[in-house]
Structures are given as C-alpha cells and as structure tokens.
Design a protein around this motif. Sequence first.
Motif, PDB file in Angstrom:
ATOM      1  N   GLU A 132       8.815   7.351   1.619  1.00 31.29           N
ATOM      2  CA  GLU A 132       9.054   5.935   1.314  1.00 31.29           C
ATOM      3  C   GLU A 132      10.008   5.314   2.184  1.00 31.29           C
ATOM      4  O   GLU A 132      10.142   4.167   2.333  1.00 31.29           O
ATOM      5  N   ALA A 133      10.617   6.039   3.102  1.00 29.91           N
ATOM      6  CA  ALA A 133      11.558   5.620   3.968  1.00 29.91           C
ATOM      7  C   ALA A 133      10.932   4.978   5.179  1.00 29.91           C
ATOM      8  O   ALA A 133      11.424   4.211   5.918  1.00 29.91           O
ATOM      9  N   TYR A 134       9.662   5.485   5.469  1.00 28.97           N
ATOM     10  CA  TYR A 134       8.861   4.773   6.566  1.00 28.97           C
ATOM     11  C   TYR A 134       8.528   3.096   6.209  1.00 28.97           C
ATOM     12  O   TYR A 134       8.092   2.864   5.027  1.00 28.97           O
ATOM     13  N   PHE A 135       8.266   2.613   7.141  1.00 31.20           N
ATOM     14  CA  PHE A 135       7.942   1.060   6.911  1.00 31.20           C
ATOM     15  C   PHE A 135       6.496   1.080   6.389  1.00 31.20           C
ATOM     16  O   PHE A 135       5.682   1.745   6.909  1.00 31.20           O
ATOM     17  N   MET A 136       6.287  -0.080   5.510  1.00 30.71           N
ATOM     18  CA  MET A 136       5.015  -0.425   4.988  1.00 30.71           C
ATOM     19  C   MET A 136       4.243  -1.098   5.979  1.00 30.71           C
ATOM     20  O   MET A 136       4.532  -1.923   6.517  1.00 30.71           O
ATOM     21  N   ILE A 137       2.957  -0.505   6.225  1.00 26.01           N
ATOM     22  CA  ILE A 137       2.023  -1.234   7.033  1.00 26.01           C
ATOM     23  C   ILE A 137       1.218  -2.159   6.209  1.00 26.01           C
ATOM     24  O   ILE A 137       1.049  -3.371   6.822  1.00 26.01           O
ATOM     25  N   ASP A 138       0.780  -1.874   5.041  1.00 28.45           N
ATOM     26  CA  ASP A 138       0.218  -2.879   4.466  1.00 28.45           C
ATOM     27  C   ASP A 138      -0.048  -2.283   2.798  1.00 28.45           C
ATOM     28  O   ASP A 138       0.606  -1.241   2.466  1.00 28.45           O
TER      29      ASP A 138
END
Length: 486
Positions: A132-138
Amino acid sequence: LLAGLILWPLAEGQAQDFGVSVTPNREEVYVRIAPTLGQEVIGALHWGEVVPVTGRTGNRQWYRINFYGQEGWVGAEVVTVIGNPEGLPLGAPAVAPFDLGDGPRAGPSNYHGPATIRLPESGIRFRAGPSEAYFMIDNVPRYEVLSATGRSPDNAWLQVNFRGVLGWIGNLGPTFIEWQVGDISLLPEWGVVADGPPVNQPVIGPWASRDAIMTAMLLHIDLSVERLNLISGVWSTIERGGTRVCSFGIGAPQPYIPRERDLNAYPELDPVIAALNQGLEETGRAIELWEEWCDLQAQGMSDPARVQAGLQAVRNARAGYDSARSQIWGLGLVATATPIPPAMTPAVPVATTTAGASLPDLMAFGLAGNRVIFSGQFAHPELACSWQGFGGQVTGLNGEPLVGYTIRVEGVTDSSLVQTTVSGAATVYGPSGWEIKVADAPNTFVYRVTLYQNNRRVSDPKLVSFPGDCGRNLAILNFNQLTPLG
C-alpha cells in the motif's frame, strides 16, 4: 478499493503465517504505511495487543504487520517480538516504482502472463509495487479482465497487465478476484520487468511519446526527492548532535534505466537521464554513509569526516535532481504561447517557462501532508457529476491565508488545457481558497498543478491523476509555505 473501502490481502486465509508476532513495549505504538519515520500513520497498537508479523526490513529495524486486515509497519525498538524473526521475508516498500535492480516491475509493457483474472464485483487500486506504500497508478474498474504476470512470494500481491501497463493489486480472494485461466501457482515470483517506469495514466501504453517519457521522469524525480528529504533530515540531525537516528531504515534507490528504443529515438534526453541518475546515485551514497555512521555509533565511535561526506552527498543529489528537472522544462514539456481559456474563477496571466529559462531557486511551498485529497465536489451541487476540477487554499508559515497567489493547472494528457486562477477567488474553500474546473465529467487524465507568486514559480509542479468517479471528482491541493520567500 474504489469508494474508499479498505480491504487488504492480509485477511484470514490470504497471508502466510510465519509464527511471529509483536506486541508494544510501551503504552502506544504508531503503525505507519511504510518503514520510515514521517510516513503516514494508519493507526496505533496499544499495550497488550498482539498482531502477526509478515515481513521485515533488511536491517531488522522495522517489521511489517497484519494490522487487523491492513498492511502496516512498526519500529523494532518499540515492540517486543514473539517468535523467531529470522525466517521472515525481506521487503521494504519505496516511494519509487518497485525495482529489484534489473528494472521496474511496474510500467508500460506488452507482456501477458500465463493466467487471466477478472474482477467480478469491485475495482481495485493499481499500484507501482506490492504494498500500500507504493503510489497508486490508477483504479482498475470492476468487470475488468487482466493478464496475471507475477506474484509476491507470500501470494499476497499480484502483478497484472492493465491495458498495457504492469502494476500490482492485492490478492483479495474470490470475492474480488476470479481466476478465469490458470492459477497463482503458474506465476513467477516478483513478476517481470516493465519497459519503463509508470506514469499515473495507463492509457499511455508501451509506445510513450517523448512528453510522456519526460512526464514519467518528472514523477520519478518528485518521488525520489521525497526519499532525499528524509535522508537530508537525518544528516541535519546528526550534524546538530542528534543520536537517535538509527531506529528506522530508508531503502536505497535504483538507477533509472530507460528502454533502448527510447534512448535511440530521443538522444536529447541523455543528459536528463545522466542528471537524474546522479541524483539517485548520490542519494544512495548518502544512505550508505548513514548506515556506516550508525554502525560506528553502535560501537561507541564517531567519524566527523563521514558526516561531512553524507551532507555533501545530499547536496550532490539535490543538484542532480534540480538539473534533471530544469532540463525537462527546458526541452519544452510545458507548452508556451498557449492561449488561456476562460476559467470559472478570475484568472490572471502568468509567465510560461521557455526553453533555456532558469527556474527559481526557491521552492517555498509544498502540499499539506504532502498529499492530494480527493472528494466529491461540493461547491456546485447543482452540477453534481457534471464537473471535475481542483480546489484548495494557500497558507503562510504560520497558517495565515495568502491571497493573490497564482495557481496554474496544465493538462498532461490534454496539452491544450492551461488554466489559472488566484488564491482568494473561491472562498468556499477558505479565505485564501481557489478553484479551477477542468472537465464537464469525471476522467482519468493527468494534470500538472503549480503555484506562482509575482510570475515566479514557488512550488514544484504536482502531477495529479483523477480516479475517474463522481465521488472523487474534486482534487484538493492545499499549498503550505515551508520556507521564507527570498
């Protein structure tokens, strides 16, 4: 998940049980979204609570836990470990796209894996890495059919190809994921390497234009600067005599490696890539020197020369990132001489960046909480879903409203869109409120938002991708002043 529902793959029957738990050794322990101080707090563990551990950082300073169904991280020094942590899987999420050293595991790709899944009931957040710590692409919409290309070793995350872009989704079980062809056992651990880093807009696909490549690099710079700011703060604390700076870890960045065909097609990007990699390499060196300093501290030793070397590495890294960003703007990513269309709120002209122009040295403003807040638009209830745009406030060092600052919104997906307004023109958001409409209906386009004062840029450009649904058609960007204006 769409609609803000928080469900993660650590629920019963999903994550592997490693026989290790932790319990707080004090009254309250913060649980964070990633294993670094300063990251968002998602909750707290209290005295007597015991939760299972699902992973750890390589330096054993942070543990990944199942925080009642949500993934979180706690510091090793504030918990007591029950069981043997040596068998726990390693892996710390980063703010950059997930990378094992041989290239990004999220980004444009034509590769299709040995299995196919369908989302039968609800959409899922599509991220740049298995956490969840990685940024959301879409957001992947419901009913979407995806090619599954990889998995995390504990099967808690799946790498998938979503419309020409590799990324990661939580393995949320049969309610949310339906296996149509093959099964999880066919997928390789950690998946496959993408052709390049992701941009927050999957429709760009594998044959990205030069502007899309530069936009991706700009995003990479913005994310990498966040990591640099963390290690910069560490070295500043050490220089002032602080000693309690070894209780957490910061993952080292990987070099930026573009696709060979992009290198051949756009040789003018070579110096940009070199400057970006200088920033990444020097950031890694600053982190490595800090780890060495911590080892000496544990032995009761000190090394002033290493402190100065760490501070210099931070300066070198920042110079690399600044150079790469300046070159990107100089190559014309920002359109010049574009007419400004009528806006819903009063607009004033603002100077555009032209090739060869020098950028301001001082980026004095950042976003409150370093985040964009999405919500349903409330300023125009009569328009309901027939509206998409930005709003927010501009505040000073002491939280006072700042009126008359220019906010500029540019379309990355639609490069013809350029709109400006001034703070104080939309007081529904507060005394220094502002608002800009960009569309008559929700879309997933990418936009760039920048703050100016007297025709001088005083914030880094913020890239924003809308989720494409009515409940989040307003992006709130509150600009807070961080340093005095020179």
